[in-house]
Write a protein that holds these residues in place. Structure first.
Motif, PDB file in Angstrom:
ATOM      1  N   PHE A  80       0.763  -1.214  -0.011  1.00 52.55           N
ATOM      2  CA  PHE A  80       0.168   0.026  -0.081  1.00 52.55           C
ATOM      3  C   PHE A  80       0.939   1.394  -0.066  1.00 52.55           C
ATOM      4  CE2 PHE A  80      -3.899  -2.269   2.362  1.00 52.55           C
ATOM      5  CZ  PHE A  80      -3.989  -2.860   1.400  1.00 52.55           C
ATOM      6  N   ASP A  81       1.747   1.243   0.997  1.00 52.17           N
ATOM      7  CA  ASP A  81       2.621   2.619   1.169  1.00 52.17           C
ATOM      8  C   ASP A  81       3.597   2.885  -0.047  1.00 52.17           C
ATOM      9  OD1 ASP A  81       3.084   4.613   3.086  1.00 52.17           O
ATOM     10  OD2 ASP A  81       5.137   3.873   3.022  1.00 52.17           O
ATOM     11  N   PRO A  82       4.266   2.078  -0.471  1.00 48.65           N
ATOM     12  CA  PRO A  82       5.022   2.362  -1.921  1.00 48.65           C
ATOM     13  C   PRO A  82       4.151   2.867  -2.887  1.00 48.65           C
ATOM     14  CG  PRO A  82       5.951   0.362  -0.878  1.00 48.65           C
ATOM     15  CD  PRO A  82       4.642   0.703  -0.217  1.00 48.65           C
ATOM     16  N   GLY A  83       3.137   2.254  -3.197  1.00 51.11           N
ATOM     17  CA  GLY A  83       2.018   2.443  -4.058  1.00 51.11           C
ATOM     18  C   GLY A  83       1.387   3.884  -4.048  1.00 51.11           C
ATOM     19  N   LEU A  84       0.864   4.397  -2.649  1.00 51.48           N
ATOM     20  CA  LEU A  84       0.435   5.444  -2.626  1.00 51.48           C
ATOM     21  C   LEU A  84       1.617   6.639  -2.855  1.00 51.48           C
ATOM     22  CD1 LEU A  84      -1.804   7.298  -1.306  1.00 51.48           C
ATOM     23  CD2 LEU A  84      -0.738   6.786   0.907  1.00 51.48           C
ATOM     24  N   ARG A  85       2.949   6.348  -2.403  1.00 50.95           N
ATOM     25  CA  ARG A  85       3.953   7.398  -2.686  1.00 50.95           C
ATOM     26  C   ARG A  85       4.155   7.695  -3.966  1.00 50.95           C
ATOM     27  NH1 ARG A  85       2.854   9.435   2.345  1.00 50.95           N
ATOM     28  NH2 ARG A  85       2.868   7.674   3.944  1.00 50.95           N
ATOM     29  N   THR A  86       3.905   6.614  -4.835  1.00 50.78           N
ATOM     30  CA  THR A  86       4.445   6.576  -6.137  1.00 50.78           C
ATOM     31  C   THR A  86       2.980   7.296  -6.786  1.00 50.78           C
ATOM     32  OG1 THR A  86       5.383   4.553  -6.390  1.00 50.78           O
ATOM     33  CG2 THR A  86       4.666   5.311  -8.389  1.00 50.78           C
ATOM     34  N   TYR A  87       1.924   7.218  -6.209  1.00 48.57           N
ATOM     35  CA  TYR A  87       0.694   7.804  -6.861  1.00 48.57           C
ATOM     36  C   TYR A  87       0.540   9.451  -6.501  1.00 48.57           C
ATOM     37  CZ  TYR A  87      -4.594   8.320  -7.591  1.00 48.57           C
ATOM     38  OH  TYR A  87      -5.642   8.586  -8.341  1.00 48.57           O
TER      39      TYR A  87
END
Length: 389
Positions: free
Chosen positions: A287-294
């Motif tokens: 979740f967290d890596p995906g959110l930061r990339t988003y």
């Protein structure tokens, strides 16, 4: 071998006479019962519209369940655009009760507590008396706004990049006035299981930076089921997104997601619970890596996807409005209970008359025990019919 005996007219006439004497009380009882039942016919029998309103409340919200004044026009437009809504205020109320722990379900048992420097995660499970296991989780992202997190989890196009279980996502229909959507998902399962497909209805309500996001399985006649991928009909995955204090400085710069999830994947529940426990953190930590990339993509000016645009169209409500929904539900249930408690009284009058009339006929028209037994049986059948009505 004995010869067949053929009845003569002298034998047939007495038989017919006996049959007529035997059947006549039956028909009299039936006719009397029908006449008496019709004479005391309740109000719903004279007015079919009243019957439908009394026995099956309309699907559209009653006055206590109307939309807020700011969204009445949008609600009317939604019905014109998409027909019957697949996600309604009843779903909103259910999610709110889950968040406030007012749903009346069993207690939650904690099963996980993990964290990273920018995210913390806790999970609970409970096993209802019937149905699959239910899961509750609390995820907190540091330095993230509720709006960004809302768009992130709603954006199917971007989810395909970070959620390796999702292999297909498409939109079946959407409402430009409320943001409500119906989407089609296909998720990849382990090699010993076939892939699973989902028809999901979803919608967001905005209670002032507190977002109630409902997603659940819905029927879709235009998309029939196939052997592969296997359709998951029972699916519920809804969450509440809201700002919370950061664990670093105590400011409202963090975002909390309370997720409630259950589904019947067609796998034995004990095996499914083992699989969830083993694979939960591996999926959550993405979740967290995906959110930061988003977040970086959004900051670079990348246009919003159709799903992200839909996430920005939601129904405005207040916390007082949610409380009024709960009170309206309580009042509606009390009214229905009062109505149901009144119904048997109205039906008992003709039922008693039918039984009493049958007994009187049996005792006065014929003294035979067999005739009485048959008429009593007919009376019992009418009584059972009255209870089923």
């Amino acid at each position: 071998m004995p010869l067949p005996i053929f009845p003569t007219p002298t034998l047939i006439i007495p038989i017919i006479t006996d049959l007529a004497v035997f059947i006549t009380p039956l028909w009299i009882a039936v006719i009397v019962g029908v006449i008496l039942g019709w004479a005391w016919k309740p109000k719903w029998a004279f007015d079919p519209k009243h019957a439908l309103q009394k026995l099956r409340p309309p699907r559209s919200p009653n006055p206590a369940f109307t939309y807020p004044a700011t969204t009445t026009t949008a609600a009317a437009g939604e019905k014109r655009a998409t027909g019957n809504a697949v996600v309604t205020e009843h779903d909103l109320l259910h999610l709110w009760k889950l968040v406030e722990e007012k749903d009346g379900g069993p207690a939650w048992n904690q099963m996980m507590d993990r964290s990273t420097p920018t995210m913390s995660y806790q999970a609970w499970r409970r096993d209802p008396e019937s149905g699959p296991p239910q899961y509750r989780s609390r995820t907190v992202f540091e330095d993230a706004s509720p709006e960004l997190v809302r768009d992130f989890f709603w954006d199917d196009e971007f989810r395909l990049k970070w959620d390796d279980m999702l292999i297909h996502a498409s939109t079946i229909q959407e409402c430009a006035l409320t943001g409500a959507m119906m989407v089609h998902w296909v998720r990849k399962f382990p090699f010993f299981c076939s892939d699973r497909e989902y028809i999901i209805g979803r919608r967001i309500w905005d209670a002032g930076q507190i977002y109630y996001c409902v997603t659940k399985g819905v029927p879709c006649p235009s998309m029939p089921k196939h052997n592969k991928p296997k359709r998951v009909d029972l699916y519920y995955s809804s969450w509440c997104i809201r700002p919370v204090k950061s664990r670093k400085d105590g400011q409202l710069t963090s975002c909390e997601i309370l997720l409630f999830h259950h589904e019947d994947m067609g796998i034995p529940w004990e095996i499914a619970k083992l699989g969830v426990r083993q694979g939960m953190w591996g999926a959550v930590k993405k979740f967290d890596p995906g959110l930061r990339t988003y977040e970086k993509e959004r900051a670079s000016g990348v246009p919003l996807s159709p799903c992200a645009r839909a996430a920005n169209i939601n129904t405005k409500i207040s916390m007082d409005y949610l409380s009024s929904l709960e009170n309206s539900t309580t009042d509606l249930l009390e009214t229905e209970n009062e109505d149901s408690s009144d119904k048997p009284v109205g039906r008992n009058i003709p039922k008693l008359l039918i039984v009493g009339g049958a007994i009187a006929l049996a005792c006065t028209l014929d003294q035979g025990l067999l005739t009485k037994a048959v008429i009593f049986g007919v009376a019992r059948r009418f009584a059972k019919m009255g209870r089923r009505l």
